[in-house]
Design an enzyme around this catalytic site. Structure first.
Site, PDB file in Angstrom:
ATOM      1  CG  ASP A 175      10.693  -7.001  25.372  1.00  0.00           C
ATOM      2  OD1 ASP A 175      11.921  -6.929  25.546  1.00  0.00           O
ATOM      3  OD2 ASP A 175       9.884  -6.174  25.849  1.00  0.00           O
ATOM      4  CD  GLU A 182      14.171  -9.069  28.262  1.00  0.00           C
ATOM      5  OE1 GLU A 182      15.046  -8.213  28.430  1.00  0.00           O
ATOM      6  OE2 GLU A 182      12.975  -8.787  28.062  1.00  0.00           O
ATOM      7  N   GLY A 228       2.740   0.886  34.275  1.00  0.00           N
ATOM      8  CA  GLY A 228       1.661  -0.040  33.966  1.00  0.00           C
ATOM      9  C   GLY A 228       0.565   0.516  33.092  1.00  0.00           C
TER      10      GLY A 228
END
Length: 548
Positions: free
Chosen positions: A214, A240, A180
């Site tokens: 993406d 996606e 992250g």
């Protein structure tokens, strides 16, 4: 105003107008699926930056006419942003593929900015829509000398706020990528605007006809809709969402939902089609008969029309070169032909993986299937029914011009067992494990009323980006003179000559013309063929020619 343009305007005024959704290239449910007739080529594999360093854009430019002639209407391009990252875990190494980019500079490992523009121009000129892979969720924030500067501690990054784990926090409304620390706060006005402006730049300067988003599990689907609305509302888009039910927490409704429900929910909120991971999961874990449980096999056309089907891609499948690529979820070799036969004859928007098409010997088989799909008029929302009582998978697909009967690993004896009318064999491969029949072209297919395949050609079809050449005429198969229902010609290998095969009723006198119109907005008719209508009496294998 030229007499040709004046005639086009007058003709457009006299013809019935398409719906507003049709004008915007959207589905009736306002999803940006570009009419539902796209066939997409994934224009790269994972190891391209190592197999053809700094030269891939040149290869795509050189291949543009071939890609168009093979029947593809769009190409999914690699991430265009600069990525000089690298990684190694001792046994494997990689980096530079675009998924850990550091700025929007286009001089990267696929080639230069100029080469990218040339490739996009060649592809667009051949009638192939350019769809860029984009990665808004994360970037390489630690790369030196990058052209994007987003300081820590100002809310630009996920870890500027307390992180509860792999859940949204006050600086990120999605999952984190790996740890992250590279995740952007796409909801921050400056970050949102940075991407909005770049998507606009890709559309206006690099020929973008749409985007592949993406890792959409990392940011809100509504943000995708906002970006598209603000930068490319009439363009194609696909997300996606590779996240199964078990990956959601127990308190989330998606934890007990189906793959279909999860990806359809994302599409409803993003107003974009979505990769059909429901079908992919069944290809990996179910029997061939279970493939009917993909999003593209749903009984509701509003579900089918948003499915973007695929067999493998740069993440799931193998690639030529180093370590065989990613191959995180590769389909077994023995099912690849069956899988392509299914996605190319069934609803949804199919995507063909570059390596399957051009590296590993499936190209001729895939070309044959594309021709069958085009001739039958199968679209994203076409009707499909499945037939029990047989081994494997047996389906009937209703295209706008022909009906297809598909039998995969099946003991079905003949199409007459599940459908009425005259059928002929269109595909027979893998020792009979892949069989496809089409209606109206069997023995006696030249009898009056039976459908026969006619080759159409329009000469002198010089077009601008976003426009294509269509055939339109006085029968339903040619749109009944409506530009909105005209048939796009997809073979531009001899540009500015456009070609295509269309199934028409045999033995009937028919008239038609060439026209140029915008792909996304059917009311934007650029040019009608002048002079008298072209006439033909269709017979199997006949050719008819018009000239703009």
């Amino acid at each position: 105003m030229s007499h040709i343009l004046r005639a086009a305007v007058l003709a457009a005024m006299l013809l019935p107008l398409p719906s507003m959704a049709d004008q915007a290239g959207k589905s009736p449910n306002a999803v940006r699926y570009h009419g539902g007739d796209e066939i997409i080529l994934q224009g790269f594999h994972w190891n391209v930056v190592r197999e053809a360093p700094n030269d891939w854009y040149n290869i795509l430019r050189q291949q543009a006419a071939t890609i168009a002639a093979d029947g593809f209407s769009a190409i999914w391009m690699p991430v265009p942003w600069r990525d000089f990252s690298s990684w190694s875990d001792g046994s494997k190494s990689g980096g530079g593929e675009g998924y850990f980019w550091h700025d929007f500079n286009k001089n990267g490992r696929y080639g230069s900015d100029a080469q990218l523009r040339q490739a996009a121009s060649a592809l667009g000129g051949a009638g192939v829509k350019v769809l860029y892979d984009v990665v808004p969720n994360h970037m390489n924030r630690g790369y030196p000398d990058k052209e994007i500067n987003l300081p820590a501690g100002q809310g630009f990054w996920r870890n500027d706020c307390a992180d509860p784990g792999n859940y949204p926090n006050d600086c990120d409304d999605g999952d984190r990528f790996i740890g992250g620390d590279a995740d952007l706060n796409t909801g921050h006005p400056q970050v949102y605007g940075m991407f909005r402006d770049e998507f606009t730049n890709l559309r206006s300067q690099y020929g973008a006809g749409g985007f592949r988003f993406d890792f959409v599990r990392g940011y809100a689907p509504e943000r995708v809709n906002s970006w598209m609305t603000d930068s490319a509302d009439n363009s194609f888009c696909v997300g996606e969402l590779w996240k199964g039910p078990s990956e959601y927490p127990n308190w989330d409704w998606r934890n007990t939902a189906s793959w279909q429900q999860i990806i359809k929910d994302w599409s409803d909120r993003a107003k974009c089609p979505v990769f059909d991971f429901a079908l992919k999961e069944r290809m990996q874990n179910g029997s061939i008969a279970d493939w009917k449980h993909g999003l593209n096999g749903n009984p509701d056309p509003r579900w089918r029309e948003v499915a973007v089907t695929f067999v493998d891609n740069h993440d799931t499948g193998y690639s030529p070169g180093q370590n065989g690529g990613q191959h995180h979820w590769a389909l077994q070799d023995g099912l690849i032909r069956q899988a392509y036969a299914y996605i190319l004859t069934s609803p949804g928007t199919p995507v063909v993986y570059w390596s399957h098409m051009y590296d590993w010997g499936y190209g001729d088989f895939i070309r044959q299937l594309i021709q069958v799909r085009r001739a039958a008029g199968v679209r994203a929302d076409s009707a499909i029914s499945f037939h029990s009582g047989y081994s494997g998978l047996v389906a009937t697909v209703s295209g706008s011009q022909q009906t297809l009967v598909v039998a995969l690993n099946s003991d079905l004896g003949n199409p007459g067992q599940v459908a009425s009318g005259s059928f002929s064999e269109a595909v027979n491969a893998s020792n009979g494990q892949v069989r496809v029949w089409r209606s109206g072209t069997g023995s006696g297919g030249g009898e009056p009323g039976a459908l026969v395949s006619v080759s159409f050609r329009c000469d002198n079809g010089a077009t601008q980006m976003g426009d294509s050449v269509y055939a339109v005429g006085n029968v339903s198969q040619l749109g009944n003179w409506s530009p909105a229902a005209a048939l796009r010609l997809t073979d531009t290998s001899g540009y500015p000559t456009w070609k295509g095969s269309i199934a028409l009723p045999a033995g009937q006198n028919e008239e038609w013309k060439c026209l140029i119109r915008n792909e996304a907005n059917a009311t934007q008719v650029r040019q009608w063929q002048g002079g008298a209508n072209n006439s033909l009496t269709p017979s199997e294998g006949a050719t008819t020619v018009g000239r703009l």
